[in-house]
Design a protein around this motif. Structure first.
Motif, PDB file in Angstrom:
ATOM      1  N   GLU A  50       0.817  -1.204   0.000  1.00  0.00           N
ATOM      2  CA  GLU A  50       0.000   0.000   0.000  1.00  0.00           C
ATOM      3  C   GLU A  50       0.860   1.267   0.000  1.00  0.00           C
ATOM      4  O   GLU A  50       2.052   1.218   0.260  1.00  0.00           O
ATOM      5  CB  GLU A  50      -0.903   0.001   1.245  1.00  0.00           C
ATOM      6  CG  GLU A  50      -2.056  -0.950   1.138  1.00  0.00           C
ATOM      7  CD  GLU A  50      -1.701  -2.426   1.358  1.00  0.00           C
ATOM      8  OE1 GLU A  50      -2.615  -3.235   1.408  1.00  0.00           O
ATOM      9  OE2 GLU A  50      -0.522  -2.793   1.474  1.00  0.00           O
ATOM     10  N   ARG A  51       0.215   2.385  -0.256  1.00  0.00           N
ATOM     11  CA  ARG A  51       0.937   3.661  -0.265  1.00  0.00           C
ATOM     12  C   ARG A  51       1.488   3.985   1.110  1.00  0.00           C
ATOM     13  O   ARG A  51       0.906   3.633   2.126  1.00  0.00           O
ATOM     14  CB  ARG A  51      -0.013   4.794  -0.677  1.00  0.00           C
ATOM     15  CG  ARG A  51      -0.348   4.777  -2.143  1.00  0.00           C
ATOM     16  CD  ARG A  51      -1.257   5.910  -2.458  1.00  0.00           C
ATOM     17  NE  ARG A  51      -2.584   5.543  -1.940  1.00  0.00           N
ATOM     18  CZ  ARG A  51      -3.679   6.223  -2.126  1.00  0.00           C
ATOM     19  NH1 ARG A  51      -3.645   7.340  -2.796  1.00  0.00           N
ATOM     20  NH2 ARG A  51      -4.820   5.820  -1.642  1.00  0.00           N
ATOM     21  N   ASP A  52       2.587   4.681   1.124  1.00  0.00           N
ATOM     22  CA  ASP A  52       3.181   5.170   2.360  1.00  0.00           C
ATOM     23  C   ASP A  52       2.724   6.614   2.528  1.00  0.00           C
ATOM     24  O   ASP A  52       3.027   7.469   1.696  1.00  0.00           O
ATOM     25  CB  ASP A  52       4.706   5.085   2.274  1.00  0.00           C
ATOM     26  CG  ASP A  52       5.388   5.502   3.561  1.00  0.00           C
ATOM     27  OD1 ASP A  52       4.703   5.987   4.484  1.00  0.00           O
ATOM     28  OD2 ASP A  52       6.607   5.342   3.643  1.00  0.00           O
ATOM     29  N   PHE A  53       1.996   6.869   3.598  1.00  0.00           N
ATOM     30  CA  PHE A  53       1.486   8.218   3.843  1.00  0.00           C
ATOM     31  C   PHE A  53       2.416   9.049   4.716  1.00  0.00           C
ATOM     32  O   PHE A  53       2.045  10.126   5.176  1.00  0.00           O
ATOM     33  CB  PHE A  53       0.086   8.143   4.462  1.00  0.00           C
ATOM     34  CG  PHE A  53      -0.937   7.570   3.532  1.00  0.00           C
ATOM     35  CD1 PHE A  53      -1.412   8.303   2.457  1.00  0.00           C
ATOM     36  CD2 PHE A  53      -1.414   6.282   3.713  1.00  0.00           C
ATOM     37  CE1 PHE A  53      -2.351   7.772   1.586  1.00  0.00           C
ATOM     38  CE2 PHE A  53      -2.352   5.744   2.855  1.00  0.00           C
ATOM     39  CZ  PHE A  53      -2.818   6.492   1.779  1.00  0.00           C
ATOM     40  N   GLY A  54       3.626   8.538   4.951  1.00  0.00           N
ATOM     41  CA  GLY A  54       4.624   9.292   5.707  1.00  0.00           C
ATOM     42  C   GLY A  54       4.145   9.655   7.095  1.00  0.00           C
ATOM     43  O   GLY A  54       3.606   8.815   7.815  1.00  0.00           O
ATOM     44  N   ILE A  55       4.318  10.917   7.456  1.00  0.00           N
ATOM     45  CA  ILE A  55       3.974  11.338   8.819  1.00  0.00           C
ATOM     46  C   ILE A  55       2.468  11.281   9.103  1.00  0.00           C
ATOM     47  O   ILE A  55       2.065  11.347  10.251  1.00  0.00           O
ATOM     48  CB  ILE A  55       4.517  12.761   9.116  1.00  0.00           C
ATOM     49  CG1 ILE A  55       3.881  13.793   8.204  1.00  0.00           C
ATOM     50  CG2 ILE A  55       6.029  12.800   9.037  1.00  0.00           C
ATOM     51  CD1 ILE A  55       4.194  15.243   8.588  1.00  0.00           C
TER      52      ILE A  55
END
Length: 89
Positions: free
Chosen positions: A75-80
């Motif tokens: 899945e996408r990495d949404f960071g912070i």
């Protein structure tokens, strides 16, 4: 998974399926079987919830090989923003 149930942006957090998620995976597997579409393989993200869903499907369809894990399907990495309540984003 628990993050989705709690309204938390999940992304790549590796959370297991909840009891509801397990039931949904089994319902999905049954729906796929009911279509009589034949599969030779099932591909999955390396995250546990995706792998467990894929495993429910391969088991229901009695496929000879386990789900094939592909890093490109993660899945996408949404960071912070990962792990934050969606209402706060």
């Amino acid at each position: 998974d628990e993050d989705n149930a709690a309204g938390i942006l999940n992304g790549r957090r590796n959370q297991p399926l909840t009891p509801l998620g397990i039931q949904q995976a089994q319902t999905l597997a049954q729906s796929i079987q009911d279509t009589h579409i034949k599969f030779s393989a099932v591909y999955t993200s390396p995250l546990q919830r995706a792998h467990d869903t894929a495993l429910a499907i391969t088991n229901k369809l009695s496929l000879d090989k386990p789900p094939i894990v592909m890093e490109d399907l993660v899945e996408r990495d949404f960071g912070i923003m990962s792990g934050k309540p969606t209402k706060d984003i």
